[in-house]
Design an enzyme around this catalytic site. Structure first.
Site, PDB file in Angstrom:
ATOM      1  N   ASP A 197       0.735  -1.235  -0.113  1.00  0.00           N
ATOM      2  CA  ASP A 197       0.523  -0.382  -0.024  1.00  0.00           C
ATOM      3  C   ASP A 197       0.839   1.310  -0.519  1.00  0.00           C
ATOM      4  O   ASP A 197       1.980   0.500   0.408  1.00  0.00           O
ATOM      5  CB  ASP A 197      -0.759   0.225   1.654  1.00  0.00           C
ATOM      6  CG  ASP A 197      -1.995  -0.782   0.936  1.00  0.00           C
ATOM      7  OD1 ASP A 197      -2.386  -1.584  -0.250  1.00  0.00           O
ATOM      8  OD2 ASP A 197      -2.567  -1.070   2.006  1.00  0.00           O
TER       9      ASP A 197
ATOM     10  N   LYS B 298      -3.540   3.345  -3.304  1.00  0.00           N
ATOM     11  CA  LYS B 298      -4.905   3.743  -3.094  1.00  0.00           C
ATOM     12  C   LYS B 298      -5.507   4.652  -3.085  1.00  0.00           C
ATOM     13  O   LYS B 298      -5.026   5.436  -2.561  1.00  0.00           O
ATOM     14  CB  LYS B 298      -6.005   2.748  -2.224  1.00  0.00           C
ATOM     15  CG  LYS B 298      -6.622   1.147  -2.285  1.00  0.00           C
ATOM     16  CD  LYS B 298      -6.463   0.670  -0.660  1.00  0.00           C
ATOM     17  CE  LYS B 298      -6.765  -0.365  -0.439  1.00  0.00           C
ATOM     18  NZ  LYS B 298      -7.071  -1.544   0.738  1.00  0.00           N
TER      19      LYS B 298
ATOM     20  N   GLY C 181       0.831   0.195   9.392  1.00  0.00           N
ATOM     21  CA  GLY C 181      -0.178  -0.225  10.425  1.00  0.00           C
ATOM     22  C   GLY C 181      -0.017  -1.963  11.113  1.00  0.00           C
ATOM     23  O   GLY C 181       0.790  -2.693  10.485  1.00  0.00           O
TER      24      GLY C 181
ATOM     25  N   MET D 132      -8.988   7.949   9.816  1.00  0.00           N
ATOM     26  CA  MET D 132      -9.157   8.533   8.306  1.00  0.00           C
ATOM     27  C   MET D 132     -10.528   9.493   8.700  1.00  0.00           C
ATOM     28  O   MET D 132     -11.306   9.365   8.966  1.00  0.00           O
ATOM     29  CB  MET D 132      -9.543   7.699   7.817  1.00  0.00           C
ATOM     30  CG  MET D 132      -8.773   6.224   7.222  1.00  0.00           C
ATOM     31  SD  MET D 132      -9.570   5.115   6.726  1.00  0.00           S
ATOM     32  CE  MET D 132      -9.893   3.769   7.914  1.00  0.00           C
TER      33      MET D 132
HETATM   34  N1  SAH Z   1      -4.101  -0.230   9.268  1.00  0.00           N
HETATM   35  C1  SAH Z   1      -3.992   0.978   9.727  1.00  0.00           C
HETATM   36  C2  SAH Z   1      -4.790   1.729   9.350  1.00  0.00           C
HETATM   37  C3  SAH Z   1      -5.194   1.993   7.782  1.00  0.00           C
HETATM   38  S1  SAH Z   1      -6.070   3.501   7.661  1.00  0.00           S
HETATM   39  C4  SAH Z   1      -2.878   1.137  10.340  1.00  0.00           C
HETATM   40  O1  SAH Z   1      -3.208  -0.300  11.334  1.00  0.00           O
HETATM   41  O2  SAH Z   1      -2.492   1.985  11.364  1.00  0.00           O
HETATM   42  C5  SAH Z   1      -5.295   4.840   7.429  1.00  0.00           C
HETATM   43  C6  SAH Z   1      -5.270   5.444   8.338  1.00  0.00           C
HETATM   44  O3  SAH Z   1      -4.971   5.385   9.428  1.00  0.00           O
HETATM   45  C7  SAH Z   1      -4.988   6.865   8.321  1.00  0.00           C
HETATM   46  O4  SAH Z   1      -6.167   7.939   7.238  1.00  0.00           O
HETATM   47  C8  SAH Z   1      -5.429   7.757   9.428  1.00  0.00           C
HETATM   48  O5  SAH Z   1      -5.528   8.199   9.977  1.00  0.00           O
HETATM   49  C9  SAH Z   1      -4.037   6.158   9.974  1.00  0.00           C
HETATM   50  N2  SAH Z   1      -2.602   6.163   9.489  1.00  0.00           N
HETATM   51  C10 SAH Z   1      -1.561   5.916   9.247  1.00  0.00           C
HETATM   52  N3  SAH Z   1      -0.683   6.011   9.555  1.00  0.00           N
HETATM   53  C11 SAH Z   1      -0.310   7.410  10.325  1.00  0.00           C
HETATM   54  C12 SAH Z   1       0.611   7.442  10.529  1.00  0.00           C
HETATM   55  N4  SAH Z   1       1.476   7.788  10.345  1.00  0.00           N
HETATM   56  N5  SAH Z   1       0.271   9.000  11.285  1.00  0.00           N
HETATM   57  C13 SAH Z   1      -0.623   9.056  11.000  1.00  0.00           C
HETATM   58  N6  SAH Z   1      -1.763   8.534  10.525  1.00  0.00           N
HETATM   59  C14 SAH Z   1      -1.359   7.144   9.963  1.00  0.00           C
END
Ligand code: SAH
Length: 511
Positions: free
Chosen positions: A37, A59, A91, A174
């Site tokens: 991703d 995406k 994440g 998000m």
């Molecule tokens: N699976 C991921 C989330 C994906 S959804 C997880 O567990 O973290 C995508 C959202 O994750 C983004 O819109 C934001 O809200 C958050 N996000 C992902 N990386 C980030 C980062 N480095 N700093 C802040 N928010 C983050």
């Protein structure tokens, strides 16, 4: 005969390369296909095997829904043709990562899979921004919420008013495009507008930014500081316990970008030193190291290796290549003999020490003259055989001094040569051209020459930060100056630590 394929649904952590699990890292470096991703740190791509197929399924709004089906189909197909497939997600895969959909499709297709968790963004952001999520007295629950599940969905699906009543700490993913609406609904649902809140964007990355304040000020503060996605919105009493200091953003080089130009694989120490001080490091290798081309000379030196009183390593590259060749020839460290060992610089010495060999002499200053002087001072050179391990660069001064002043019998062995590497192939080039950097760091004359030759490829775009040129030592500075370039910063002594100190002195925020 065909190998059985498998899919690993893997969390890459929130951004910082160090926040991936060991298991995930092993899978990244051994997989046949990596499907990733756009939220993952691109540095992970460089950790894959050379033959690994890299597939970007990042995406962007508008091409999301169709793609998810395609991604699932691709995972099935790649696994069914016998590949070890890693589906790497930002994440944790189970936290708003659409992992459930992929899992179901794999189940239906009878493809075997495993799931590897990751540090989810809310936890990464909280830690790196010093925001507690729980406290015995102030916060006994944590909720992970999403502003919208799908980039294409307009309306908020969650009833934020209800979550106002839930209490505890809310971590909203998000949510940035609906920030105002979310805040309004929380307040309308009964949360006091003075409730402690925070936003952390680009958490755990060198570009991390955060704001802290009462809920009612959140929208204004986010606008003022220009905070955008990706970000996590935190709300809750525990958030109010955030420290007044900021361990991550207060590091001396936080917010600075430096370009290192050494060959890939050798930057790691400099990169680590700079990153530990908070800097962002781009790797644009300007030179590459090639093994020695004269195998005969190498064989001759090895034949007489037991006769030398001293061996001198003038660079880490030289030491590395020497031992590569040595073990190819001998396979047993005892063939190295009892000679004494001198090294220019700590980095070189650490390569030698990795073989449990004792380094007896490192000159206080890393120059040929100082090395020669220190060796002469040992009063062990007279008629002694000395083997100097070099690269293709001329080490005449050193050899002359050892022979004329120390009366040693010197052989030089060139174990590698440097060549310019094509900067247009560097993965970080586009990023550099778009955003620029604070400094370009040259650690050798050859890197400087390569830069001069390829300057056209390194032209910056309009609003990019124009870097100053920074050199590792006098020789490199001289090369830059001979080519009409101004050297703005030179390390006090030619060592990585001194270089980092100079960068901190020039760019560091005063604490
Ligand atoms: N699976 C991921 C989330 C994906 S959804 C997880 O567990 O973290 C995508 C959202 O994750 C983004 O819109 C934001 O809200 C958050 N996000 C992902 N990386 C980030 C980062 N480095 N700093 C802040 N928010 C983050």
């Amino acid at each position: 005969m065909s190998k059985k394929g498998k899919v690993y649904l893997v969390g890459a952590g929130p951004g910082d390369q160090g926040l991936i699990t060991l298991k995930a890292r092993d899978l990244v470096s051994s997989c046949d296909v990596l499907v990733y991703d756009n939220l993952i740190n691109p540095a992970f791509l460089a950790e894959t095997a050379p033959e690994c197929e890299l597939i970007d399924v990042g995406k962007t709004p508008g091409r999301h829904t169709v793609e998810q089906e395609q991604i699932c189909k691709m995972l099935v197909e790649k696994a069914q043709s016998g590949n070890l497939v890693v589906r790497l997600k930002g994440g944790d895969p189970f936290v708003f990562g659409r992992c459930a959909e992929e899992m179901t499709v794999l189940d239906d297709a009878g493809v075997s899979y495993e799931i590897v968790p990751g540090v989810t963004a809310a936890l990464g952001c909280a830690a790196y921004a010093g925001i507690p999520l729980t406290h015995r007295d102030y916060g006994s629950s944590i909720s992970f919420l999403t502003g919208h599940e799908d980039i294409e969905k307009e309306a908020l699906r969650i009833d934020f008013g209800k979550f106002a009543a839930t209490g505890g700490t809310l971590c909203i993913y998000m949510g940035m495009s609906k920030l105002e609406e979310i805040v309004d609904k929380l307040i309308a649902g009964g949360l006091p507008d003075s409730k402690p809140a925070a936003i952390v964007s680009n958490g755990t990355l060198p570009s991390q930014r955060k704001i802290l304040g009462p809920l009612k000020n959140l929208v204004g503060l986010a606008k003022e500081k220009g905070l955008g996605s990706p970000a996590i919105i935190f709300v809750g009493n525990a958030v109010g316990l955030a420290g007044s200091g900021d361990w991550f953003e207060d590091r001396p080089l936080f917010g600075r970008r430096f370009v290192v130009t050494r060959p890939v694989g050798q930057n790691s120490r400099l990169k680590k030193l700079l990153e530990n001080k908070g800097a962002e490091v781009l790797e644009l290798p300007l030179i590459k190291i090639l093994p020695a081309d004269d195998r005969k000379l190498v064989a001759e030196a090895f034949a007489g290796i037991a006769t030398y009183g001293w061996i001198v390593f003038t660079s880490a590259n030289g030491a590395r290549e020497f031992f590569n060749l040595f073990f190819r020839a001998f396979g047993d460290i005892r063939s190295f003999g009892p000679m004494r060992i001198a090294c220019v610089g700590e980095t070189t010495a650490s390569v030698v020490r990795d073989y449990n060999l004792e380094v007896e002499l490192i000159p206080p200053v890393s120059t040929a003259e100082d090395l020669a002087q220190s060796l002469v001072a040992t009063e062990s050179l007279d008629s002694a055989h000395v083997l100097v391990i070099t690269g293709s660069r001329n080490r005449e001064i050193l050899v002359n001094l050892l022979e004329s002043v120390g009366h040693a019998i010197v052989d030089t062995l060139s174990v590698y040569s440097t060549d310019f590497s094509d900067v247009s192939e560097a993965a970080a080039l586009q990023d550099f051209r778009e955003k620029g950097a604070d400094a370009l760091v040259f650690s050798s004359s050859s890197a400087a020459l390569s830069y001069v030759e390829q300057e056209e490829d390194l032209v910056l775009e309009k609003d990019a930060r124009v870097p100053i040129l920074c050199s590792f030592g006098a020789q490199t500075s001289a090369t830059l100056k001979e080519n009409g370039l101004s050297v703005d910063l030179e390390a006090e002594t030619p060592s990585l630590d001194s270089l980092v100190d100079s960068l901190v002195a020039k760019f560091g925020r005063s604490s």
